[in-house]
Design a protein around this motif. Structure first.
Motif, PDB file in Angstrom:
ATOM      1  N   VAL A  18       0.780  -1.264   0.189  1.00  0.00           N
ATOM      2  CA  VAL A  18       0.000   0.003   0.109  1.00  0.00           C
ATOM      3  C   VAL A  18       0.835   1.281  -0.026  1.00  0.00           C
ATOM      4  CG1 VAL A  18      -1.557   1.309   1.183  1.00  0.00           C
ATOM      5  CG2 VAL A  18      -1.809  -1.095   1.107  1.00  0.00           C
ATOM      6  N   GLY A  19       1.916   1.162   0.780  1.00  0.00           N
ATOM      7  CA  GLY A  19       2.667   2.497   0.854  1.00  0.00           C
ATOM      8  C   GLY A  19       3.453   2.695  -0.456  1.00  0.00           C
ATOM      9  N   GLU A  20       3.943   1.578  -1.033  1.00  0.00           N
ATOM     10  CA  GLU A  20       4.585   1.454  -2.408  1.00  0.00           C
ATOM     11  C   GLU A  20       3.810   2.295  -3.556  1.00  0.00           C
ATOM     12  OE1 GLU A  20       7.906   1.804  -2.991  1.00  0.00           O
ATOM     13  OE2 GLU A  20       8.515   0.908  -1.163  1.00  0.00           O
ATOM     14  N   ARG A  21       2.345   2.198  -3.516  1.00  0.00           N
ATOM     15  CA  ARG A  21       1.463   2.716  -4.399  1.00  0.00           C
ATOM     16  C   ARG A  21       1.668   4.336  -4.684  1.00  0.00           C
ATOM     17  NH1 ARG A  21      -4.424   1.117  -4.685  1.00  0.00           N
ATOM     18  NH2 ARG A  21      -3.865   1.813  -6.844  1.00  0.00           N
ATOM     19  N   VAL A  22       1.953   5.035  -3.854  1.00  0.00           N
ATOM     20  CA  VAL A  22       1.871   6.629  -4.045  1.00  0.00           C
ATOM     21  C   VAL A  22       2.974   7.141  -3.005  1.00  0.00           C
ATOM     22  CG1 VAL A  22       0.790   8.758  -3.968  1.00  0.00           C
ATOM     23  CG2 VAL A  22      -0.291   6.794  -4.963  1.00  0.00           C
ATOM     24  N   LEU A  23       2.675   6.920  -1.586  1.00  0.00           N
ATOM     25  CA  LEU A  23       3.295   7.572  -0.498  1.00  0.00           C
ATOM     26  C   LEU A  23       4.923   7.460  -0.598  1.00  0.00           C
ATOM     27  CD1 LEU A  23       3.366   9.287   2.055  1.00  0.00           C
ATOM     28  CD2 LEU A  23       3.157   6.941   3.285  1.00  0.00           C
ATOM     29  N   LEU A  24       5.316   6.149  -0.600  1.00  0.00           N
ATOM     30  CA  LEU A  24       6.797   6.093  -0.454  1.00  0.00           C
ATOM     31  C   LEU A  24       7.673   6.576  -1.611  1.00  0.00           C
ATOM     32  CD1 LEU A  24       6.670   2.692   1.460  1.00  0.00           C
ATOM     33  CD2 LEU A  24       6.947   4.895   2.487  1.00  0.00           C
ATOM     34  N   PRO A  25       7.196   6.274  -2.868  1.00  0.00           N
ATOM     35  CA  PRO A  25       7.976   6.782  -4.045  1.00  0.00           C
ATOM     36  C   PRO A  25       7.904   8.275  -4.068  1.00  0.00           C
ATOM     37  CG  PRO A  25       6.486   5.053  -4.758  1.00  0.00           C
ATOM     38  CD  PRO A  25       5.947   5.248  -3.357  1.00  0.00           C
ATOM     39  N   ALA A  26       6.687   8.772  -3.655  1.00  0.00           N
ATOM     40  CA  ALA A  26       6.763  10.348  -3.421  1.00  0.00           C
ATOM     41  C   ALA A  26       7.936  11.008  -2.356  1.00  0.00           C
ATOM     42  CB  ALA A  26       5.268  10.954  -3.129  1.00  0.00           C
ATOM     43  N   VAL A  27       7.929  10.269  -1.435  1.00  0.00           N
ATOM     44  CA  VAL A  27       8.848  10.706  -0.298  1.00  0.00           C
ATOM     45  C   VAL A  27      10.199  10.292  -0.859  1.00  0.00           C
ATOM     46  CG1 VAL A  27       9.717  10.086   1.951  1.00  0.00           C
ATOM     47  CG2 VAL A  27       7.304  10.259   1.598  1.00  0.00           C
ATOM     48  N   ARG A  28      10.466   9.549  -1.556  1.00  0.00           N
ATOM     49  CA  ARG A  28      11.835   9.073  -1.877  1.00  0.00           C
ATOM     50  C   ARG A  28      12.047  10.045  -3.249  1.00  0.00           C
ATOM     51  NH1 ARG A  28       9.836   3.845  -2.607  1.00  0.00           N
ATOM     52  NH2 ARG A  28      10.340   2.475  -0.757  1.00  0.00           N
ATOM     53  N   ILE A  36       8.610  16.632   5.347  1.00  0.00           N
ATOM     54  CA  ILE A  36       7.780  15.377   5.167  1.00  0.00           C
ATOM     55  C   ILE A  36       6.789  15.376   6.361  1.00  0.00           C
ATOM     56  CG2 ILE A  36       7.489  12.880   4.912  1.00  0.00           C
ATOM     57  CD1 ILE A  36       8.706  14.087   2.386  1.00  0.00           C
ATOM     58  N   VAL A  37       5.626  15.241   6.368  1.00  0.00           N
ATOM     59  CA  VAL A  37       4.747  15.560   7.257  1.00  0.00           C
ATOM     60  C   VAL A  37       3.742  14.478   7.600  1.00  0.00           C
ATOM     61  CG1 VAL A  37       3.335  17.040   8.630  1.00  0.00           C
ATOM     62  CG2 VAL A  37       4.829  18.203   7.368  1.00  0.00           C
ATOM     63  N   ALA A  38       3.687  13.590   8.872  1.00  0.00           N
ATOM     64  CA  ALA A  38       3.129  12.745   8.780  1.00  0.00           C
ATOM     65  C   ALA A  38       2.547  12.611  10.356  1.00  0.00           C
ATOM     66  CB  ALA A  38       3.367  11.143   8.465  1.00  0.00           C
ATOM     67  N   ASP A  39       1.342  12.811  10.634  1.00  0.00           N
ATOM     68  CA  ASP A  39       0.798  12.797  12.003  1.00  0.00           C
ATOM     69  C   ASP A  39       0.717  11.371  12.781  1.00  0.00           C
ATOM     70  OD1 ASP A  39       0.419  15.548  11.914  1.00  0.00           O
ATOM     71  OD2 ASP A  39      -1.817  15.418  11.623  1.00  0.00           O
ATOM     72  N   GLY A  40       0.471  10.427  11.876  1.00  0.00           N
ATOM     73  CA  GLY A  40       0.344   8.927  12.868  1.00  0.00           C
ATOM     74  C   GLY A  40       1.817   8.342  13.043  1.00  0.00           C
ATOM     75  N   GLN A  49      11.479   3.591   7.892  1.00  0.00           N
ATOM     76  CA  GLN A  49      12.084   2.394   7.695  1.00  0.00           C
ATOM     77  C   GLN A  49      12.280   2.208   6.151  1.00  0.00           C
ATOM     78  OE1 GLN A  49       9.846  -0.622   9.741  1.00  0.00           O
ATOM     79  NE2 GLN A  49      10.225   0.051  11.645  1.00  0.00           N
ATOM     80  N   SER A  50      11.301   2.734   5.406  1.00  0.00           N
ATOM     81  CA  SER A  50      11.232   2.495   3.904  1.00  0.00           C
ATOM     82  C   SER A  50      11.999   3.378   3.024  1.00  0.00           C
ATOM     83  CB  SER A  50       9.672   2.283   3.414  1.00  0.00           C
ATOM     84  OG  SER A  50       9.089   1.300   3.991  1.00  0.00           O
ATOM     85  N   THR A  51      12.250   4.632   3.656  1.00  0.00           N
ATOM     86  CA  THR A  51      12.909   5.691   2.753  1.00  0.00           C
ATOM     87  C   THR A  51      14.115   6.252   3.286  1.00  0.00           C
ATOM     88  OG1 THR A  51      11.739   7.373   3.552  1.00  0.00           O
ATOM     89  CG2 THR A  51      10.603   6.087   1.589  1.00  0.00           C
ATOM     90  N   GLY A  52      14.254   6.209   4.713  1.00  0.00           N
ATOM     91  CA  GLY A  52      15.268   6.781   5.418  1.00  0.00           C
ATOM     92  C   GLY A  52      14.984   8.119   5.737  1.00  0.00           C
ATOM     93  N   ARG A  53      14.070   8.616   5.350  1.00  0.00           N
ATOM     94  CA  ARG A  53      13.634  10.129   5.538  1.00  0.00           C
ATOM     95  C   ARG A  53      12.649  10.158   6.912  1.00  0.00           C
ATOM     96  NH1 ARG A  53      13.153  13.601   1.246  1.00  0.00           N
ATOM     97  NH2 ARG A  53      12.906  15.334   2.518  1.00  0.00           N
TER      98      ARG A  53
END
Length: 66
Positions: A18-28, A36-40, A49-53
């Motif tokens: 699910v993360g690889e669909r949009v979020l993680l590629p966008a962060v990378r 990068i802002v995420a409340d959860g 863990q997935s991007t190092g950011r």
């Protein structure tokens, strides 16, 4: 990760997919100076863990802006 869902061993790969669909590629692909802002907690953990950011909680962003 959707809360504890993605922390469960048998569901980890679903959370990653699910993360690889949009979020993680966008962060990378975001520029290094992009905030990068995420409340959860689990969202921030998955990003780390997935991007190092490191993602920040909105409250921390507002505090830093003051």
């Amino acid at each position: 990760m959707a809360g504890p869902f993605g922390f469960e061993k048998e569901k980890f790969y679903v959370a990653q997919a699910v993360g690889e669909r949009v979020l993680l590629p966008a962060v990378r692909s975001a520029a290094p100076d992009t905030l990068i802002v995420a409340d959860g907690f689990s969202c921030r953990e998955q990003i780390q863990q997935s991007t190092g950011r490191t993602a920040m909680h909105l409250a921390d962003v507002l505090r830093a802006a003051l």
